[in-house]
Every structure is written in C-alpha cells, then in structure tokens.
Enzyme design. Structure first.
Site, PDB file in Angstrom:
ATOM      1  N   ASP A  26      15.387  16.293  32.516  1.00  0.00           N
ATOM      2  CA  ASP A  26      14.179  16.397  32.082  1.00  0.00           C
ATOM      3  C   ASP A  26      13.949  17.790  31.499  1.00  0.00           C
ATOM      4  OD1 ASP A  26      11.402  14.404  31.673  1.00  0.00           O
ATOM      5  OD2 ASP A  26      10.822  16.459  31.603  1.00  0.00           O
ATOM      6  N   ILE A  27      13.357  17.912  30.369  1.00  0.00           N
ATOM      7  CA  ILE A  27      13.293  19.423  29.824  1.00  0.00           C
ATOM      8  C   ILE A  27      12.042  19.965  30.525  1.00  0.00           C
ATOM      9  CG2 ILE A  27      11.671  19.085  27.780  1.00  0.00           C
ATOM     10  CD1 ILE A  27      13.745  20.760  26.070  1.00  0.00           C
ATOM     11  N   ASN A  51       7.324   4.775  32.597  1.00  0.00           N
ATOM     12  CA  ASN A  51       5.700   4.683  32.240  1.00  0.00           C
ATOM     13  C   ASN A  51       6.053   3.566  30.842  1.00  0.00           C
ATOM     14  OD1 ASN A  51       4.854   6.466  33.901  1.00  0.00           O
ATOM     15  ND2 ASN A  51       5.711   8.218  32.502  1.00  0.00           N
ATOM     16  N   GLU A  98       5.030   8.952  26.548  1.00  0.00           N
ATOM     17  CA  GLU A  98       4.999   9.602  25.431  1.00  0.00           C
ATOM     18  C   GLU A  98       6.205   9.571  24.526  1.00  0.00           C
ATOM     19  OE1 GLU A  98       4.294  13.597  27.137  1.00  0.00           O
ATOM     20  OE2 GLU A  98       2.299  13.195  27.641  1.00  0.00           O
ATOM     21  N   HIS A 148      12.833   4.696  29.012  1.00  0.00           N
ATOM     22  CA  HIS A 148      13.553   5.566  29.821  1.00  0.00           C
ATOM     23  C   HIS A 148      12.714   5.601  31.460  1.00  0.00           C
ATOM     24  CE1 HIS A 148       9.883   7.431  28.156  1.00  0.00           C
ATOM     25  NE2 HIS A 148       9.754   8.382  29.286  1.00  0.00           N
TER      26      HIS A 148
HETATM   27  P1  5GP Z   1       7.137   9.907  29.516  1.00  0.00           P
HETATM   28  O1  5GP Z   1       5.919  10.483  29.387  1.00  0.00           O
HETATM   29  O2  5GP Z   1       7.411   9.325  28.059  1.00  0.00           O
HETATM   30  O3  5GP Z   1       7.374   8.778  30.514  1.00  0.00           O
HETATM   31  O4  5GP Z   1       8.218  10.894  29.585  1.00  0.00           O
HETATM   32  C1  5GP Z   1       8.713  11.600  28.588  1.00  0.00           C
HETATM   33  C2  5GP Z   1       9.681  12.716  29.506  1.00  0.00           C
HETATM   34  O5  5GP Z   1      10.615  13.257  28.422  1.00  0.00           O
HETATM   35  C3  5GP Z   1       8.606  13.924  29.698  1.00  0.00           C
HETATM   36  O6  5GP Z   1       8.856  14.007  31.239  1.00  0.00           O
HETATM   37  C4  5GP Z   1       9.240  15.065  29.005  1.00  0.00           C
HETATM   38  O7  5GP Z   1       9.159  16.517  29.718  1.00  0.00           O
HETATM   39  C5  5GP Z   1      10.792  14.578  28.617  1.00  0.00           C
HETATM   40  N1  5GP Z   1      11.173  15.181  27.243  1.00  0.00           N
HETATM   41  C6  5GP Z   1      10.589  15.200  26.062  1.00  0.00           C
HETATM   42  N2  5GP Z   1      11.022  15.972  25.014  1.00  0.00           N
HETATM   43  C7  5GP Z   1      12.371  16.270  25.705  1.00  0.00           C
HETATM   44  C8  5GP Z   1      13.616  16.954  25.306  1.00  0.00           C
HETATM   45  O8  5GP Z   1      13.584  17.274  24.067  1.00  0.00           O
HETATM   46  N3  5GP Z   1      14.415  16.753  25.968  1.00  0.00           N
HETATM   47  C9  5GP Z   1      14.733  16.360  27.476  1.00  0.00           C
HETATM   48  N4  5GP Z   1      15.560  16.408  28.112  1.00  0.00           N
HETATM   49  N5  5GP Z   1      13.429  15.896  27.942  1.00  0.00           N
HETATM   50  C10 5GP Z   1      12.415  15.737  26.893  1.00  0.00           C
END
Ligand code: 5GP
Length: 123
Positions: free
Chosen positions: A28-29, A85, A93, A98
């Site tokens: 995760d970034i 999520n 988001e 994922h």
């Molecule tokens: P969500 O809130 O959708 O469950 O999680 C999305 C996740 O994707 C977040 O933890 C966010 O840090 C990660 N994320 C968003 N953009 C990127 C990216 O460009 N690269 C990586 N490796 N992770 C990302």
C-alpha cells in the site's frame, strides 16, 4: 484503465510482493501498519458486491495468498488482519476489489466508529 488495473498489468509502478495466475499483491502506498499489503484478483471486479459464482477461484486464492504472504513477511505467528471495504459506509476509495493485509503491530479494536455513527446508533 483504472489505477489497480494498471498496477496489475505492470503499467503503473508498485512494489509487487506476490503474483500468481489469480492474484496480485503489492505494498500500500500509504501504509497504516508495518505490514500493509493490498491483494487484488487478476480479474477486474469492482467490489465484493460484484462477485459472481464463477469468481470463487479468485476469492479462494486471495485467502490462500494472504496466508502465504503473511508467513513470508514473518507475521503469521504474531497475527494479522484481512479487510475489504465495500462502498461508501465501508470506506472503499478505490473501485477495484482489494483486501488489506495488515499486521506487524498490535492492531487494536476492529471497528472504531466515528462519533456521528455512534450517535446514529442511539437514534
Ligand atoms: P480503500 O479505502 O479503497 O479500501 O483502500 C484503498 C487503498 O489503496 C488505500 O489504503 C490507499 O493507500 C491505497 N492506494 C491508493 N492509491 C494507491 C497507489 O497508487 N498505489 C498503491 N500501492 N496504493 C494505493
């Protein structure tokens, strides 16, 4: 093409930690724990709401992969959490199914409701 499709296809940079025929896993970034890895199916699926019976191999490989990756990263014994999520209330988001594999530190309570949600429960 969406962000996670591009990461899956190697068109967007990411630190890939595991890949097989069914799943891709990458760091995760913005890690929220010492280990924070995202595991995605290699098939484009928007969220858990969108899975169909034919996706069972992808889903089972996500669970198998999570267990393998946790052991590879040395957190099998100490423990970890696997989270997905879904949609707005779930806090999704990125619109590509994922799973967050998090660990490497004690994670605390599973659900930490904001005050506004606690208030809503009492209404
Ligand atoms: P969500 O809130 O959708 O469950 O999680 C999305 C996740 O994707 C977040 O933890 C966010 O840090 C990660 N994320 C968003 N953009 C990127 C990216 O460009 N690269 C990586 N490796 N992770 C990302």
């Amino acid at each position: 093409m969406s962000l996670f499709e591009n990461i899956r296809d190697g068109k967007e940079p990411a630190t890939i930690v595991y890949k097989d025929d069914y799943i891709t896993a990458f760091e995760d970034i913005h890690p929220e724990a010492p280990v924070h890895i995202l595991i995605i199916p290699n098939k484009t699926i928007k969220s858990l709401n969108e899975v169909v019976d034919d996706d069972v191999d992808y889903l089972s490989h996500i669970l198998l992969g999570a267990s393998k990756i946790a052991k590879l990263r040395g957190i099998g014994e100490s423990g970890y959490r696997l989270i997905t999520n879904c949609n707005y209330d779930g806090g999704q988001e990125v619109d590509y199914l994922h799973f967050h594999l998090v660990g490497g530190v004690r994670l605390g309570k599973m659900i930490n409701l904001p005050k506004s949600s606690k208030k809503k429960m009492k209404e």
